[in-house]
Motif scaffolding. Structure first.
Motif, short mmCIF file in Angstrom:
data_model
loop_
_atom_site.label_atom_id
_atom_site.label_comp_id
_atom_site.label_asym_id
_atom_site.label_seq_id
_atom_site.Cartn_x
_atom_site.Cartn_y
_atom_site.Cartn_z
N VAL A 115 0.69 -6.64 40.85
CA VAL A 115 -0.62 -5.99 40.86
C VAL A 115 -1.36 -6.26 39.56
CG1 VAL A 115 -1.81 -3.77 40.93
CG2 VAL A 115 0.09 -4.20 42.49
N LEU A 116 -0.68 -6.13 38.43
CA LEU A 116 -1.30 -6.41 37.14
C LEU A 116 -1.76 -7.86 37.05
CD1 LEU A 116 0.80 -4.50 34.44
CD2 LEU A 116 -1.36 -3.85 35.51
N ASP A 117 -0.99 -8.76 37.65
CA ASP A 117 -1.32 -10.18 37.62
C ASP A 117 -2.66 -10.47 38.30
OD1 ASP A 117 -0.12 -12.96 37.00
OD2 ASP A 117 -0.78 -13.16 39.09
N SER A 118 -3.08 -9.57 39.20
CA SER A 118 -4.33 -9.80 39.91
C SER A 118 -5.55 -9.38 39.11
CB SER A 118 -4.31 -9.02 41.25
OG SER A 118 -4.37 -7.62 41.01
N LEU A 119 -5.35 -8.77 37.92
CA LEU A 119 -6.46 -8.27 37.11
C LEU A 119 -6.93 -9.31 36.10
CD1 LEU A 119 -5.11 -4.69 36.26
CD2 LEU A 119 -6.69 -5.34 38.10
N PRO A 120 -8.20 -9.27 35.73
CA PRO A 120 -8.69 -10.16 34.67
C PRO A 120 -8.15 -9.74 33.31
CG PRO A 120 -10.41 -8.63 35.33
CD PRO A 120 -9.28 -8.44 36.30
N ALA A 121 -8.09 -10.65 32.38
CA ALA A 121 -7.61 -10.34 31.03
C ALA A 121 -8.50 -9.28 30.40
CB ALA A 121 -7.60 -11.60 30.18
N GLY A 122 -7.85 -8.32 29.73
CA GLY A 122 -8.59 -7.26 29.05
C GLY A 122 -9.03 -6.13 29.95
N ALA A 123 -8.60 -6.13 31.19
CA ALA A 123 -9.01 -5.08 32.13
C ALA A 123 -8.53 -3.71 31.66
CB ALA A 123 -8.46 -5.39 33.52
N ARG A 124 -9.34 -2.71 31.94
CA ARG A 124 -8.98 -1.34 31.60
C ARG A 124 -8.25 -0.72 32.79
NH1 ARG A 124 -10.81 2.03 27.58
NH2 ARG A 124 -12.43 0.52 27.05
N VAL A 125 -7.12 -0.07 32.50
CA VAL A 125 -6.25 0.49 33.55
C VAL A 125 -6.01 1.96 33.25
CG1 VAL A 125 -3.93 0.41 34.56
CG2 VAL A 125 -5.11 -1.72 33.97
N ALA A 126 -6.15 2.82 34.27
CA ALA A 126 -5.82 4.24 34.12
C ALA A 126 -4.51 4.53 34.81
CB ALA A 126 -6.93 5.10 34.72
N VAL A 127 -3.65 5.30 34.15
CA VAL A 127 -2.33 5.63 34.67
C VAL A 127 -2.04 7.10 34.38
CG1 VAL A 127 -1.20 4.90 32.53
CG2 VAL A 127 0.12 4.96 34.65
N PRO A 128 -1.36 7.81 35.28
CA PRO A 128 -1.04 9.23 35.01
C PRO A 128 -0.06 9.36 33.85
CG PRO A 128 -0.74 8.68 37.34
CD PRO A 128 -0.89 7.39 36.61
N GLY A 129 -0.29 10.37 33.02
CA GLY A 129 0.64 10.62 31.93
C GLY A 129 2.01 11.01 32.42
N ASP A 130 2.05 11.72 33.53
CA ASP A 130 3.32 12.04 34.17
C ASP A 130 3.51 11.08 35.33
OD1 ASP A 130 5.69 13.84 34.59
OD2 ASP A 130 4.71 14.11 36.54
N SER A 131 4.33 10.08 35.13
CA SER A 131 4.59 9.07 36.16
C SER A 131 5.86 8.33 35.78
CB SER A 131 3.41 8.09 36.29
OG SER A 131 3.08 7.49 35.05
N TYR A 132 6.29 7.44 36.65
CA TYR A 132 7.56 6.75 36.43
C TYR A 132 7.58 6.02 35.09
CZ TYR A 132 11.31 3.35 37.07
OH TYR A 132 12.43 2.57 36.90
N THR A 133 8.62 6.23 34.32
CA THR A 133 8.70 5.65 32.98
C THR A 133 8.66 4.13 33.01
OG1 THR A 133 11.11 5.80 33.12
CG2 THR A 133 9.97 7.56 31.98
N GLY A 134 9.26 3.51 34.02
CA GLY A 134 9.26 2.06 34.10
C GLY A 134 7.86 1.50 34.27
N THR A 135 7.03 2.18 35.06
CA THR A 135 5.64 1.73 35.24
C THR A 135 4.87 1.86 33.95
OG1 THR A 135 5.70 2.45 37.56
CG2 THR A 135 3.54 2.08 36.58
#
Length: 353
Positions: free
Chosen positions: A78-98
């Motif tokens: 999924v990350l590979d599909s993003l352009p370089a420098g893309a901004r990503v939001a992720v939950p603070g409480d989520s799987y540690t590996g992600t």
């Protein structure tokens, strides 16, 4: 593969999707351990075993599935599909590996990461205006927070940025939630967990109803070599066949345990979203939680989840989960007899009162 009737229930579709349709053929899709198919590599063209697993999961989630070597390999694609420098939001409480994967990508200058509280829907709606990817996880791991997937997905489609909305559906499974119907672009699973269901494989899968996204994901799988093993795909497909029955049984037991834990004097808080096989509960402190884990005899103290056996873990003890309440225990409910599980929990809790 078998044609699937849209009117059939998920329980039926889990049994028939991805099966060979020839009347004189095998009942199940065979294990096909192959590296080369004619003039092509399996890495590029896939195998019949992968295809059958993908058909079954895609049928349950309502899209086209792409299998990967692991859940983290799925997130990497999924990350590979993003352009370089893309901004990503992720939950603070989520799987540690992600979160570790995203932090690694940010350190290398690949993306920019924003960490948001999972249940602050307004913050996620605002992030939709500036991010290229909204990575949702619901319920979250391990605190069992439920995100408003529909509202966040709607905001993503209404704004000019139109970020990709991805939902990690590992905990809920397709039986508890179908994120594509809520407006998500991609749904991902660690198939290692509930889809496989027997703690004997590593596998990931992504599902989308967008043909272009499917092609991008499959190209990423080919280029980074994150292909699933034939045996793993075979075992995961077998696991999917029993997912509805396992999910129903484990959910019933989880609800019973959540109710009884809520009434126990040693338990400060129970975190259960009302369905599914995952729950968490808070004990007064880390020492109490560790002593409870040590006194359990039937429930296994283990880090993974989603199998036929019930497992428990104090997540705050693991690196990367320092934000988790020290006394929180995450419980993955399996298929043991409910009263046996409760006796094990009650005995361990009584010992620390």
């Amino acid at each position: 593969m078998t044609d699937v009737n849209e009117q059939w229930s998920a329980r039926t579709r889990a049994i028939v999707a991805g099966r060979p349709h020839e009347s004189d053929g095998p009942m199940n899709t065979p294990l096909v351990p192959v590296s080369t198919l004619g003039l092509g590599y399996a890495r590029e063209d896939g195998t019949p075993t992968w295809a059958a697993f993908e058909d079954a999961v895609g049928e349950l989630e309502g899209g086209t599935a792409t299998a990967f070597a692991s859940g983290i390999a799925t997130a990497s694609a999924v990350l590979d599909s993003l352009p370089a420098g893309a901004r990503v939001a992720v939950p603070g409480d989520s799987y540690t590996g992600t979160r570790a994967l995203f932090e690694h990508a940010e350190t290398g200058g690949r993306i920019r990461v924003e960490t948001l509280p999972p249940t602050d829907t307004d913050a996620w709606v605002a992030a939709a205006a500036r991010c290229a990817l909204l990575w949702l996880e619901s319920p979250t791991n391990p605190s069992m927070e439920v995100m408003d997937v529909a509202a966040i997905a709607a905001a993503a489609k209404d704004g000019g940025q139109r970020p990709l909305v991805v939902v990690d559906n590992t905990f809920a499974t397709p039986l508890g939630q179908q994120p594509l119907t809520l407006g998500a672009d991609v749904v991902v699973h660690s198939a290692t967990k509930f889809l496989g269901g027997h703690s004997d494989l590593l596998l990931g899968v992504a599902v989308t109803a967008d043909g272009d996204l499917t092609e991008r994901l499959r190209r990423a799988r080919t280029l980074i070599g994150a292909t699933p093993g034939a045996l793993e795909a075979f075992l995961a497909l077998r696991g999917v066949r029993t997912l509805p029955v396992r999910y129903t049984e484990a959910s019933t037991t989880a609800a019973l345990l959540a109710d009884r834990l809520a009434g126990h004097v040693a338990v400060r808080r129970v975190r259960y979203p009302g369905s599914g096989a995952m729950l968490a509960f808070d004990l007064p402190d880390a020492d109490t939680a560790d002593r409870v884990c040590a006194r359990l005899r039937l429930i296994r103290h283990a880090t993974s989840l989603g199998g036929v056996e019930t497992t428990v873990e104090r997540r705050a003890a693991r690196g990367g989960d320092a934000h988790v309440a020290p006394g929180l225990l995450r419980l993955s409910v399996g298929l043991e007899a409910p009263e046996d599980l409760w006796r094990d929990l009650e005995r361990a809790l009584h010992s620390v009162e």
